[in-house]
Write a protein that holds these residues in place. Sequence first.
Motif, PDB file in Angstrom:
ATOM      1  N   VAL A 332       0.835  -1.206   0.000  1.00 56.22           N
ATOM      2  CA  VAL A 332       0.000   0.000   0.000  1.00 56.22           C
ATOM      3  C   VAL A 332       0.873   1.262   0.000  1.00 56.22           C
ATOM      4  O   VAL A 332       0.629   2.213  -0.752  1.00 56.22           O
ATOM      5  CB  VAL A 332      -0.938  -0.015   1.241  1.00 56.22           C
ATOM      6  N   GLN A 333       1.911   1.253   0.821  1.00 50.78           N
ATOM      7  CA  GLN A 333       2.740   2.468   0.934  1.00 50.78           C
ATOM      8  C   GLN A 333       3.636   2.663  -0.289  1.00 50.78           C
ATOM      9  O   GLN A 333       3.898   3.799  -0.688  1.00 50.78           O
ATOM     10  CB  GLN A 333       3.535   2.414   2.243  1.00 50.78           C
ATOM     11  N   ASN A 334       4.062   1.585  -0.924  1.00 44.36           N
ATOM     12  CA  ASN A 334       4.845   1.739  -2.162  1.00 44.36           C
ATOM     13  C   ASN A 334       4.000   2.354  -3.274  1.00 44.36           C
ATOM     14  O   ASN A 334       4.503   3.069  -4.130  1.00 44.36           O
ATOM     15  CB  ASN A 334       5.415   0.394  -2.621  1.00 44.36           C
ATOM     16  N   SER A 335       2.704   2.052  -3.252  1.00 48.55           N
ATOM     17  CA  SER A 335       1.832   2.661  -4.259  1.00 48.55           C
ATOM     18  C   SER A 335       1.745   4.169  -4.036  1.00 48.55           C
ATOM     19  O   SER A 335       1.662   4.937  -4.988  1.00 48.55           O
ATOM     20  CB  SER A 335       0.443   2.021  -4.227  1.00 48.55           C
ATOM     21  N   TYR A 336       1.761   4.584  -2.797  1.00 48.85           N
ATOM     22  CA  TYR A 336       1.771   6.035  -2.508  1.00 48.85           C
ATOM     23  C   TYR A 336       3.079   6.645  -3.024  1.00 48.85           C
ATOM     24  O   TYR A 336       3.096   7.723  -3.631  1.00 48.85           O
ATOM     25  CB  TYR A 336       1.619   6.261  -0.998  1.00 48.85           C
ATOM     26  N   LEU A 337       4.180   5.919  -2.811  1.00 47.42           N
ATOM     27  CA  LEU A 337       5.490   6.434  -3.239  1.00 47.42           C
ATOM     28  C   LEU A 337       5.621   6.522  -4.752  1.00 47.42           C
ATOM     29  O   LEU A 337       6.477   7.236  -5.270  1.00 47.42           O
ATOM     30  CB  LEU A 337       6.610   5.535  -2.690  1.00 47.42           C
ATOM     31  N   MET A 338       4.760   5.756  -5.463  1.00 45.74           N
ATOM     32  CA  MET A 338       4.778   5.789  -6.926  1.00 45.74           C
ATOM     33  C   MET A 338       4.635   7.225  -7.441  1.00 45.74           C
ATOM     34  O   MET A 338       5.110   7.556  -8.524  1.00 45.74           O
ATOM     35  CB  MET A 338       3.600   4.925  -7.386  1.00 45.74           C
ATOM     36  N   LEU A 339       3.972   8.093  -6.661  1.00 46.00           N
ATOM     37  CA  LEU A 339       3.779   9.482  -7.082  1.00 46.00           C
ATOM     38  C   LEU A 339       5.103  10.220  -7.237  1.00 46.00           C
ATOM     39  O   LEU A 339       5.254  11.076  -8.105  1.00 46.00           O
ATOM     40  CB  LEU A 339       2.909  10.220  -6.056  1.00 46.00           C
ATOM     41  N   SER A 340       6.062   9.887  -6.374  1.00 46.08           N
ATOM     42  CA  SER A 340       7.346  10.604  -6.429  1.00 46.08           C
ATOM     43  C   SER A 340       8.487   9.737  -6.955  1.00 46.08           C
ATOM     44  O   SER A 340       9.537  10.244  -7.333  1.00 46.08           O
ATOM     45  CB  SER A 340       7.711  11.129  -5.038  1.00 46.08           C
ATOM     46  N   GLU A 341       8.294   8.411  -6.963  1.00 49.35           N
ATOM     47  CA  GLU A 341       9.369   7.505  -7.417  1.00 49.35           C
ATOM     48  C   GLU A 341       8.857   6.621  -8.560  1.00 49.35           C
ATOM     49  O   GLU A 341       8.240   5.582  -8.312  1.00 49.35           O
ATOM     50  CB  GLU A 341       9.835   6.611  -6.259  1.00 49.35           C
ATOM     51  N   PRO A 342       9.132   7.019  -9.802  1.00 44.78           N
ATOM     52  CA  PRO A 342       8.626   6.241 -10.938  1.00 44.78           C
ATOM     53  C   PRO A 342       9.079   4.769 -10.912  1.00 44.78           C
ATOM     54  O   PRO A 342       8.394   3.902 -11.445  1.00 44.78           O
ATOM     55  CB  PRO A 342       9.225   6.962 -12.156  1.00 44.78           C
ATOM     56  N   SER A 343      10.213   4.487 -10.256  1.00 50.40           N
ATOM     57  CA  SER A 343      10.713   3.106 -10.253  1.00 50.40           C
ATOM     58  C   SER A 343       9.772   2.155  -9.502  1.00 50.40           C
ATOM     59  O   SER A 343       9.870   0.942  -9.639  1.00 50.40           O
ATOM     60  CB  SER A 343      12.096   3.046  -9.604  1.00 50.40           C
ATOM     61  N   LYS A 344       8.860   2.710  -8.706  1.00 47.97           N
ATOM     62  CA  LYS A 344       7.925   1.851  -7.964  1.00 47.97           C
ATOM     63  C   LYS A 344       6.830   1.278  -8.876  1.00 47.97           C
ATOM     64  O   LYS A 344       6.159   0.320  -8.519  1.00 47.97           O
ATOM     65  CB  LYS A 344       7.235   2.645  -6.843  1.00 47.97           C
ATOM     66  N   GLN A 345       6.638   1.906 -10.041  1.00 53.74           N
ATOM     67  CA  GLN A 345       5.561   1.444 -10.930  1.00 53.74           C
ATOM     68  C   GLN A 345       5.816   0.024 -11.405  1.00 53.74           C
ATOM     69  O   GLN A 345       6.956  -0.389 -11.576  1.00 53.74           O
ATOM     70  CB  GLN A 345       5.505   2.304 -12.199  1.00 53.74           C
ATOM     71  N   GLU A 346       4.729  -0.671 -11.689  1.00 50.22           N
ATOM     72  CA  GLU A 346       4.828  -2.004 -12.272  1.00 50.22           C
ATOM     73  C   GLU A 346       5.062  -1.843 -13.770  1.00 50.22           C
ATOM     74  O   GLU A 346       4.578  -0.877 -14.366  1.00 50.22           O
ATOM     75  CB  GLU A 346       3.493  -2.725 -12.012  1.00 50.22           C
ATOM     76  N   THR A 347       5.794  -2.772 -14.382  1.00 53.40           N
ATOM     77  CA  THR A 347       6.001  -2.685 -15.827  1.00 53.40           C
ATOM     78  C   THR A 347       4.787  -3.264 -16.557  1.00 53.40           C
ATOM     79  O   THR A 347       4.079  -4.123 -16.014  1.00 53.40           O
ATOM     80  CB  THR A 347       7.245  -3.491 -16.254  1.00 53.40           C
ATOM     81  N   ILE A 348       4.604  -2.812 -17.800  1.00 55.02           N
ATOM     82  CA  ILE A 348       3.502  -3.389 -18.590  1.00 55.02           C
ATOM     83  C   ILE A 348       3.733  -4.889 -18.749  1.00 55.02           C
ATOM     84  O   ILE A 348       2.799  -5.681 -18.708  1.00 55.02           O
ATOM     85  CB  ILE A 348       3.404  -2.740 -19.994  1.00 55.02           C
ATOM     86  N   ARG A 349       4.998  -5.273 -18.941  1.00 54.28           N
ATOM     87  CA  ARG A 349       5.298  -6.697 -19.109  1.00 54.28           C
ATOM     88  C   ARG A 349       4.735  -7.506 -17.927  1.00 54.28           C
ATOM     89  O   ARG A 349       4.065  -8.510 -18.099  1.00 54.28           O
ATOM     90  CB  ARG A 349       6.810  -6.926 -19.237  1.00 54.28           C
ATOM     91  N   MET A 350       5.019  -7.031 -16.715  1.00 50.94           N
ATOM     92  CA  MET A 350       4.583  -7.785 -15.529  1.00 50.94           C
ATOM     93  C   MET A 350       3.064  -7.769 -15.416  1.00 50.94           C
ATOM     94  O   MET A 350       2.453  -8.788 -15.089  1.00 50.94           O
ATOM     95  CB  MET A 350       5.238  -7.169 -14.287  1.00 50.94           C
ATOM     96  N   ILE A 351       2.471  -6.607 -15.689  1.00 46.22           N
ATOM     97  CA  ILE A 351       1.007  -6.507 -15.580  1.00 46.22           C
ATOM     98  C   ILE A 351       0.343  -7.480 -16.561  1.00 46.22           C
ATOM     99  O   ILE A 351      -0.614  -8.174 -16.233  1.00 46.22           O
ATOM    100  CB  ILE A 351       0.553  -5.050 -15.843  1.00 46.22           C
ATOM    101  N   TRP A 352       0.920  -7.535 -17.768  1.00 48.45           N
ATOM    102  CA  TRP A 352       0.368  -8.450 -18.773  1.00 48.45           C
ATOM    103  C   TRP A 352       0.623  -9.901 -18.384  1.00 48.45           C
ATOM    104  O   TRP A 352      -0.295 -10.724 -18.337  1.00 48.45           O
ATOM    105  CB  TRP A 352       0.987  -8.168 -20.154  1.00 48.45           C
ATOM    106  N   GLU A 353       1.887 -10.219 -18.095  1.00 42.34           N
ATOM    107  CA  GLU A 353       2.247 -11.640 -17.946  1.00 42.34           C
ATOM    108  C   GLU A 353       1.614 -12.283 -16.708  1.00 42.34           C
ATOM    109  O   GLU A 353       1.138 -13.415 -16.758  1.00 42.34           O
ATOM    110  CB  GLU A 353       3.769 -11.799 -17.970  1.00 42.34           C
TER     111      GLU A 353
END
Length: 379
Positions: A332-353
């Motif tokens: 939950v907290q890493n998702s909040y950090l996604m706002l300031s840290e792009p590296s926290k985002q999931e890749t499309i590859r992972m979301i798809w696979e």
Amino acid sequence: MDYTRQPLRIKIQKVVRYVRLFGLTRTWVKVQANCHMKRQFSHRQSMPAPAGSTGKHVGILGCGTFAYANVAYYVHKKYGAVIRGVMDTDLKRAISLGQRYRAEYYTTCADDVINDPHIDLVYIVSNHASHAEYAIAAIKQGKAVHIEKPHVVSEDQLVRLCAAIRAYKGRVRIGFNRPESELGLLLKRYVDAQSGPAMLNWFVAGHAIAADHWYFSEQEGGRILGNLCHWIDFTLRLIPEASRFPVQLTPVRSYQSDCDISVSYLFADGSIATITFSAKGHTFEGVREALNVHKGNLLASLTDFKTLRLDITETVIRRRLWVRDHGHKRSVQNSYLMLSEPSKQETIRMIWETGYLMLKTREALETSSVIQVTGLENF
Ligand SMILES: NC(=O)c1ccc[n+]([C@@H]2O[C@H](COP(=O)([O-])OP(=O)(O)OC[C@H]3O[C@@H](n4cnc5c(N)ncnc54)[C@H](O)[C@@H]3O)[C@@H](O)[C@H]2O)c1
């Protein structure tokens, strides 16, 4: 099982056991979440959003048990009163969660939150069929999105979700929390340090869910998408990215396609994983899960995300946590950090696979057939 309806003796036993398993604070929040689901209010109408910015900037869609006890709880605990708008199709739930976590407004209309220009991060914690639809709408509005598992319930949703992420440069994370647990992170580090194919074996005893629970509705995806997705996803992440696809899926089932099943995965590098999911009577301590891994010189044994033993040739490493950690807080907290840290985002590859593998797992079990699953290249 609804513990609020059980005799006092059972309620006390449950609370005592949970304090030992999860600690006092977490148990208290879980008890409060149960009460939250039953709270009544005389209000009949949504509360409108304040016109301007108030500094609060998080939205929540779906205000049930998990939103209350995990999502809102961990956001509020770490970042304070940042939740601006909360929505649930059941107004009472939205009011109750909104009041507890000091939201600016509550509503039964998802668009109020999705179109709110002062919200930049949306947590989607509603029924499964709505996740991808809400996510796509929020991505189009430029919001960062945390989608609780499962992120999709059909291939059509998966295609549209990935297309939206690509087209709008969507920032997305999925609520697959186990890889972010303390022992999950440690295990992955040791597994990754070994070379060659791995052998993984999960035994999971799922908690009993009533036959009329919404998880089992046709459109919601059943327990493969609702529960098994956790172990499918974590298994996939324990195999090196380049070694995963194509995957051959072999299902074993008896009466039902999503309870009391076993499914094996043969990965491209020769790694084999089996997930056995038993769903029978009641499990008093919640979901029980055991994983054994053999890779290179590593033998690992993980139990209930509380104990981990690693044997690496002559070295033995043991970790025992005070309380179970499934990784919810970090997720939950890493998702909040996604706002300031792009590296926290999931890749499309992972979301798809990970999504495609869980959908194909359901198909293999429903049709009792062996299926070859390809990776993102074929999307
Ligand atoms: N990551 C985890 O370990 C974990 C654990 C439990 C639940 N979850 C996920 O959290 C989500 C919610 O599960 P829960 O256990 O809180 O269920 P729940 O039944 O307690 O709550 C679901 C809530 O969603 C609301 N809702 C239903 N349809 C909606 C819609 N179209 N739009 C908005 N709200 C809607 C319901 O009124 C209810 O308040 C699910 O996706 C579930 O899979 C994740």
